[in-house]
Design an enzyme around this catalytic site. Sequence first.
Site, PDB file in Angstrom:
ATOM      1  N   GLU A 298       0.551  -0.756  -0.266  1.00  0.00           N
ATOM      2  CA  GLU A 298      -0.086  -0.178   0.074  1.00  0.00           C
ATOM      3  C   GLU A 298       0.960   1.486  -0.135  1.00  0.00           C
ATOM      4  O   GLU A 298       0.641   2.066   0.928  1.00  0.00           O
ATOM      5  CB  GLU A 298      -0.608   0.406   1.635  1.00  0.00           C
ATOM      6  CG  GLU A 298      -1.853  -1.215   1.269  1.00  0.00           C
ATOM      7  CD  GLU A 298      -2.746  -1.004   2.621  1.00  0.00           C
ATOM      8  OE1 GLU A 298      -4.098  -1.204   3.074  1.00  0.00           O
ATOM      9  OE2 GLU A 298      -2.365  -1.587   3.552  1.00  0.00           O
TER      10      GLU A 298
HETATM   11  C1  TNX Z   1      -4.708  -3.865   4.895  1.00  0.00           C
HETATM   12  S1  TNX Z   1      -2.889  -6.269   4.990  1.00  0.00           S
HETATM   13  C2  TNX Z   1      -3.365  -3.555   4.877  1.00  0.00           C
HETATM   14  C3  TNX Z   1      -2.957  -3.011   6.833  1.00  0.00           C
HETATM   15  C4  TNX Z   1      -4.309  -3.103   6.812  1.00  0.00           C
HETATM   16  C5  TNX Z   1      -5.329  -4.413   6.741  1.00  0.00           C
HETATM   17  C6  TNX Z   1      -6.650  -3.913   7.708  1.00  0.00           C
HETATM   18  C7  TNX Z   1      -1.915  -5.029   4.197  1.00  0.00           C
HETATM   19  C8  TNX Z   1      -0.963  -5.688   3.701  1.00  0.00           C
HETATM   20  N1  TNX Z   1      -2.273  -4.137   4.399  1.00  0.00           N
HETATM   21  O1  TNX Z   1      -2.117  -1.722   6.742  1.00  0.00           O
HETATM   22  O2  TNX Z   1      -3.840  -3.032   8.497  1.00  0.00           O
HETATM   23  O3  TNX Z   1      -5.632  -4.299   5.365  1.00  0.00           O
HETATM   24  O4  TNX Z   1      -7.940  -4.817   7.371  1.00  0.00           O
END
Ligand code: TNX
Length: 496
Positions: A298
Amino acid sequence: MPDVAVIPRPVLLETTDGPPFVLTAATILVVDSAPELVAVGVLAADLLGRLSGRPVEVRYTEGGAPSVVRLRLSEDLPAGDEAYRLVVSEHRVDIDARSAAGLVRAVVTLRQTVSSLGDGTLTVPALRVEDHPRYAWRGLSIDVARHFFTVDDLKAIIGLLAHYKLNVLHLHLTDDQGWRVHLPSRPHLTRASAGTSVGGGPGGFYNPAQLAEIVEHAAARGIRVVPEIDVPGHVNAATHAYGDLTPSGEPTDVYTGIEVGFSRLHDDLPATRPFLRDVFTDLAAMTPGEYVHIGGDEVLTMDHDEYARLVGYAASVVRDAGKKVVGWQEIASTPLEPGTVVQYWDINADPAPFVAAAQAGAHVLMSPGSRAYLDMKYDATTELGLEWAGHIELRDAYDWEPSTLIPGVPPESVIGVEAAVWTETLTDLGELTSMLLPRLAAVAEVAWTAPQDRDWDDFAGRVAQHAPFWDRVGFRWHASPQVSWPGPGSAPGAAF
Ligand code: TNX
């Protein structure tokens, strides 16, 4: 005869004719004198002792004792460290495994087959189990950054992992809201950024001795720790501690919200690569395992070339430290060394780069958000948790097949399955376990048991019998309406 309700379901479990084994004051535990075996013996004796309410003695020889639990290393078992055999008969329990980890798996199976008769007598039906896992990597990822969980909390979770034969504890140690591991080369990270968390709570961190304590507690149960420092996004705790990681030279503000994707490192700042080298070198040195996780998820405000350079640099530091690299799905779009582990999670993203990486030799770890993200709500009425990947009731966490979930991924590239629990909404151990249980048991069976041996109705029947165990340990859990749970006050049965 009481039901036997072992989770994950073993390769072979047959009850045999003959009277049950009864745990008495005369029962002793016998183990060879190799140091790693003595440790397992003590663990097993402690477990049985806590069940029966009286200490169980550990010895190196049987010496004609009338009631024996015998742990032994043996080569005559299927390949893989965790294979074991468990044979229970009237006067003895024989456990054979290829390694200490295999013995721990067997002891857990034994623990799950103990039942308590009304008068408190503990018995195990005569049976034979031959068992080994399908996947070598069976994990749980815990976010200790959004909310902090203490060493004792993690020990409780490690106990739960061991009970479901999971063998990896992945610690998500850093994120925008807090930095949770004290690194000798960068003490300012915890000084400046450990005392915060989502919603403004107090935070916390692990010092090196505490991290070592967690690693040892896990290792004694055949569980390895995979530590994660998430870069090049999810780094506000770092940019809050070090202004030289930002273009303005000013530290960023503390962040206690739950948005994602806004924070980032900058490859053109002179402080960035030294920062990455320091933190990953320290982290690798502080944990004995084979793997270090570099995050990589992300990063929404960086062009792809810069992202690939920063991921590539972090990965090279981990390799220089003698470790293998794990990263979230997004790193699949960057050049990867063969054998890098790519962790699938985002069900909404185009899977093409992930599939291509798997076809090119990456190892893949399956954590699909819609099945294995145990911070998702069970249904619309669940108080805690998030919903971005949908609702996950118990059957959703159970009924899926890792090797065919994503078309085009070669089944042999799948090295395992990992559940994940993110803690934006989870502030203490009770809230955490209310999301893990019963779903962690379901994901554990997906990871351990071959698809032809998995069956939802059968699982639902077994998992119902695990509730008395969760109650006994004091874990909060979700009474999924998909299961007929034992009523309040019913006598403890199998797996109590
Ligand atoms: C996505 S999973 C994210 C996290 C969040 C999560 C909440 C991932 C690699 N990144 O930063 O906490 O969703 O479900």
